[in-house]
Motif scaffolding. Structure first.
Motif, PDB file in Angstrom:
ATOM      1  N   LEU A  87       0.858  -1.183   0.000  1.00 44.22           N
ATOM      2  CA  LEU A  87       0.000   0.000   0.000  1.00 44.22           C
ATOM      3  C   LEU A  87       0.892   1.231   0.000  1.00 44.22           C
ATOM      4  N   VAL A  88       0.681   2.121  -0.966  1.00 42.79           N
ATOM      5  CA  VAL A  88       1.536   3.293  -1.135  1.00 42.79           C
ATOM      6  C   VAL A  88       0.732   4.573  -0.966  1.00 42.79           C
ATOM      7  N   ASP A  89       1.289   5.490  -0.191  1.00 49.66           N
ATOM      8  CA  ASP A  89       0.757   6.844  -0.075  1.00 49.66           C
ATOM      9  C   ASP A  89       1.694   7.751  -0.859  1.00 49.66           C
ATOM     10  N   PHE A  90       1.211   8.277  -1.985  1.00 49.95           N
ATOM     11  CA  PHE A  90       1.968   9.264  -2.750  1.00 49.95           C
ATOM     12  C   PHE A  90       1.630  10.624  -2.156  1.00 49.95           C
ATOM     13  N   TRP A  91       2.631  11.356  -1.693  1.00 53.96           N
ATOM     14  CA  TRP A  91       2.419  12.600  -0.962  1.00 53.96           C
ATOM     15  C   TRP A  91       3.535  13.597  -1.269  1.00 53.96           C
ATOM     16  N   ALA A  92       3.405  14.798  -0.723  1.00 55.48           N
ATOM     17  CA  ALA A  92       4.453  15.820  -0.810  1.00 55.48           C
ATOM     18  C   ALA A  92       4.409  16.651   0.471  1.00 55.48           C
ATOM     19  N   ILE A 109      -2.417  14.637  -5.109  1.00 56.33           N
ATOM     20  CA  ILE A 109      -1.934  14.038  -3.881  1.00 56.33           C
ATOM     21  C   ILE A 109      -2.764  14.559  -2.722  1.00 56.33           C
ATOM     22  N   PRO A 110      -2.952  13.765  -1.684  1.00 55.54           N
ATOM     23  CA  PRO A 110      -2.452  12.412  -1.560  1.00 55.54           C
ATOM     24  C   PRO A 110      -3.230  11.442  -2.455  1.00 55.54           C
ATOM     25  N   THR A 111      -2.543  10.400  -2.868  1.00 54.69           N
ATOM     26  CA  THR A 111      -3.162   9.299  -3.606  1.00 54.69           C
ATOM     27  C   THR A 111      -2.662   7.996  -3.011  1.00 54.69           C
ATOM     28  N   LEU A 112      -3.595   7.119  -2.687  1.00 57.87           N
ATOM     29  CA  LEU A 112      -3.246   5.773  -2.240  1.00 57.87           C
ATOM     30  C   LEU A 112      -3.275   4.853  -3.448  1.00 57.87           C
ATOM     31  N   ALA A 113      -2.319   3.932  -3.514  1.00 58.69           N
ATOM     32  CA  ALA A 113      -2.311   2.918  -4.573  1.00 58.69           C
ATOM     33  C   ALA A 113      -1.931   1.589  -3.949  1.00 58.69           C
ATOM     34  N   LEU A 114      -2.557   0.535  -4.426  1.00 57.63           N
ATOM     35  CA  LEU A 114      -2.262  -0.809  -3.944  1.00 57.63           C
ATOM     36  C   LEU A 114      -1.579  -1.586  -5.063  1.00 57.63           C
ATOM     37  N   PHE A 115      -0.431  -2.182  -4.742  1.00 59.69           N
ATOM     38  CA  PHE A 115       0.344  -2.960  -5.701  1.00 59.69           C
ATOM     39  C   PHE A 115       0.391  -4.419  -5.268  1.00 59.69           C
ATOM     40  N   ARG A 116       0.267  -5.293  -6.253  1.00 60.90           N
ATOM     41  CA  ARG A 116       0.449  -6.735  -6.041  1.00 60.90           C
ATOM     42  C   ARG A 116       1.303  -7.259  -7.179  1.00 60.90           C
ATOM     43  N   ASN A 117       2.329  -8.020  -6.828  1.00 64.03           N
ATOM     44  CA  ASN A 117       3.207  -8.619  -7.836  1.00 64.03           C
ATOM     45  C   ASN A 117       3.740  -7.581  -8.829  1.00 64.03           C
ATOM     46  N   ARG A 144       2.459  -4.772  -9.906  1.00 66.72           N
ATOM     47  CA  ARG A 144       1.554  -3.947 -10.699  1.00 66.72           C
ATOM     48  C   ARG A 144       0.483  -3.306  -9.814  1.00 66.72           C
ATOM     49  N   GLU A 145       0.073  -2.123 -10.238  1.00 63.81           N
ATOM     50  CA  GLU A 145      -0.973  -1.410  -9.504  1.00 63.81           C
ATOM     51  C   GLU A 145      -2.314  -2.082  -9.754  1.00 63.81           C
ATOM     52  N   VAL A 146      -3.056  -2.347  -8.676  1.00 67.48           N
ATOM     53  CA  VAL A 146      -4.353  -3.012  -8.812  1.00 67.48           C
ATOM     54  C   VAL A 146      -5.522  -2.141  -8.358  1.00 67.48           C
ATOM     55  N   ALA A 147      -5.223  -1.041  -7.621  1.00 67.90           N
ATOM     56  CA  ALA A 147      -6.297  -0.147  -7.177  1.00 67.90           C
ATOM     57  C   ALA A 147      -5.701   1.205  -6.799  1.00 67.90           C
ATOM     58  N   ARG A 148      -6.551   2.238  -6.891  1.00 65.98           N
ATOM     59  CA  ARG A 148      -6.111   3.603  -6.583  1.00 65.98           C
ATOM     60  C   ARG A 148      -7.246   4.365  -5.921  1.00 65.98           C
ATOM     61  N   GLN A 149      -6.870   5.205  -4.937  1.00 65.10           N
ATOM     62  CA  GLN A 149      -7.836   6.031  -4.209  1.00 65.10           C
ATOM     63  C   GLN A 149      -7.234   7.407  -3.983  1.00 65.10           C
ATOM     64  N   PRO A 150      -7.717   8.443  -4.698  1.00 65.89           N
ATOM     65  CA  PRO A 150      -7.191   9.790  -4.463  1.00 65.89           C
ATOM     66  C   PRO A 150      -7.877  10.464  -3.275  1.00 65.89           C
ATOM     67  N   GLY A 151      -7.176  11.415  -2.667  1.00 61.29           N
ATOM     68  CA  GLY A 151      -7.760  12.233  -1.609  1.00 61.29           C
ATOM     69  C   GLY A 151      -7.399  11.769  -0.213  1.00 61.29           C
ATOM     70  N   ALA A 152      -7.459  12.710   0.725  1.00 59.82           N
ATOM     71  CA  ALA A 152      -7.164  12.418   2.124  1.00 59.82           C
ATOM     72  C   ALA A 152      -8.350  11.712   2.769  1.00 59.82           C
ATOM     73  N   VAL A 153      -8.049  10.651   3.501  1.00 64.75           N
ATOM     74  CA  VAL A 153      -9.080   9.876   4.194  1.00 64.75           C
ATOM     75  C   VAL A 153      -8.573   9.513   5.586  1.00 64.75           C
ATOM     76  N   ASP A 154      -9.480   9.055   6.451  1.00 60.47           N
ATOM     77  CA  ASP A 154      -9.092   8.688   7.807  1.00 60.47           C
ATOM     78  C   ASP A 154      -8.598   7.243   7.867  1.00 60.47           C
TER      79      ASP A 154
END
Length: 151
Positions: free
Chosen positions: A65-70, A116-124, A126-136
Motif C-alpha cells: 500500500l503506497v501513499d503518494f504525498w508531498a 496528492i495524496p493518492t493511495l495505490a495498492l500494488f500486487r506482484n 503492478r498497480e491493482v487499485a487507486r484512491q485519491p484524496g485524504a481519508v481517515d
C-alpha cells in the motif's frame, strides 16, 4: 494471496532491502531480517525513494500500500497520522509505504500521479487499485482490504 498458501513469502526488509523468505504462518511472529536482524514489520509506513520503491513492489509477495504525498501538501500532512495508524493495523499482511513525489518525481510520473495524496495498492509489481484524496485511518484500512480481496 491466491487460494493455495505458498511455502514461503518473499518479504523485503524495510531497513536493508534484503528479500527474506518467510513461511506465511510466521508473519504474525514479529519476524526479523536474516541479514540486518531488524524487524521486518515496524507498524510504521516505510519512506521509499526511487531505487528502493521498485524492489519493494516487485519482490514482495504481500500487497504493498503506497501513499503518494508531498511535504507542501496540506491534505497530505492531515492524512499522515491516519496513515501511520492504518499501518499498525494492516501490517504484517500489507507492506505500508510512503513516496514523497517531490523527492522522487520519476515515481510519480511513472504511475501518473496527478493529485496528492493518492493511495495505490500494488500486487506482484503492478498497480491493482487507486484512491485519491485524504481519508481517515478506518477508510484507509477498509479500502486496502477490499481492494486486496478484489484481486
Amino acid at each position: 494471496m491466491t487460494s493455495t498458501t505458498p511455502d514461503a513469502l518473499h518479504i523485503v526488509c524495510p531497513h536493508c532491502d534484503t528479500v527474506n523468505r518467510l513461511p506465511p504462518a510466521r508473519l504474525a511472529e514479529q519476524p526479523t531480517c536474516g541479514k540486518c536482524q531488524k524487524a521486518l514489520f515496524t507498524g510504521q509506513p516505510v519512506d521509499l525513494a526511487s531505487a528502493r520503491f521498485l524492489k519493494h513492489i516487485e519482490r514482495s509477495d504481500i500487497p504493498v500500500l503506497v501513499d503518494f504525498w508531498a511535504p507542501w501538501c496540506g491534505p497530505c500532512r492531515t492524512m499522515t497520522p491516519f496513515y501511520a495508524q492504518a499501518a499498525q493495523t494492516l501490517e504484517p499482511h500489507f507492506r505500508v509505504v510512503k513516496v514523497n513525489t517531490e523527492a522522487s518525481p520519476d515515481i510519480g510520473s511513472r504511475y501518473n500521479i496527478r493529485s496528492i495524496p493518492t493511495l495505490a495498492l500494488f500486487r506482484n509489481g503492478r498497480e491493482v487499485a487507486r484512491q485519491p484524496g485524504a481519508v481517515d485511518a478506518n477508510t484507509i484500512i477498509a479500502w486496502a482490504r477490499k481492494a486486496n480481496q478484489a484481486q
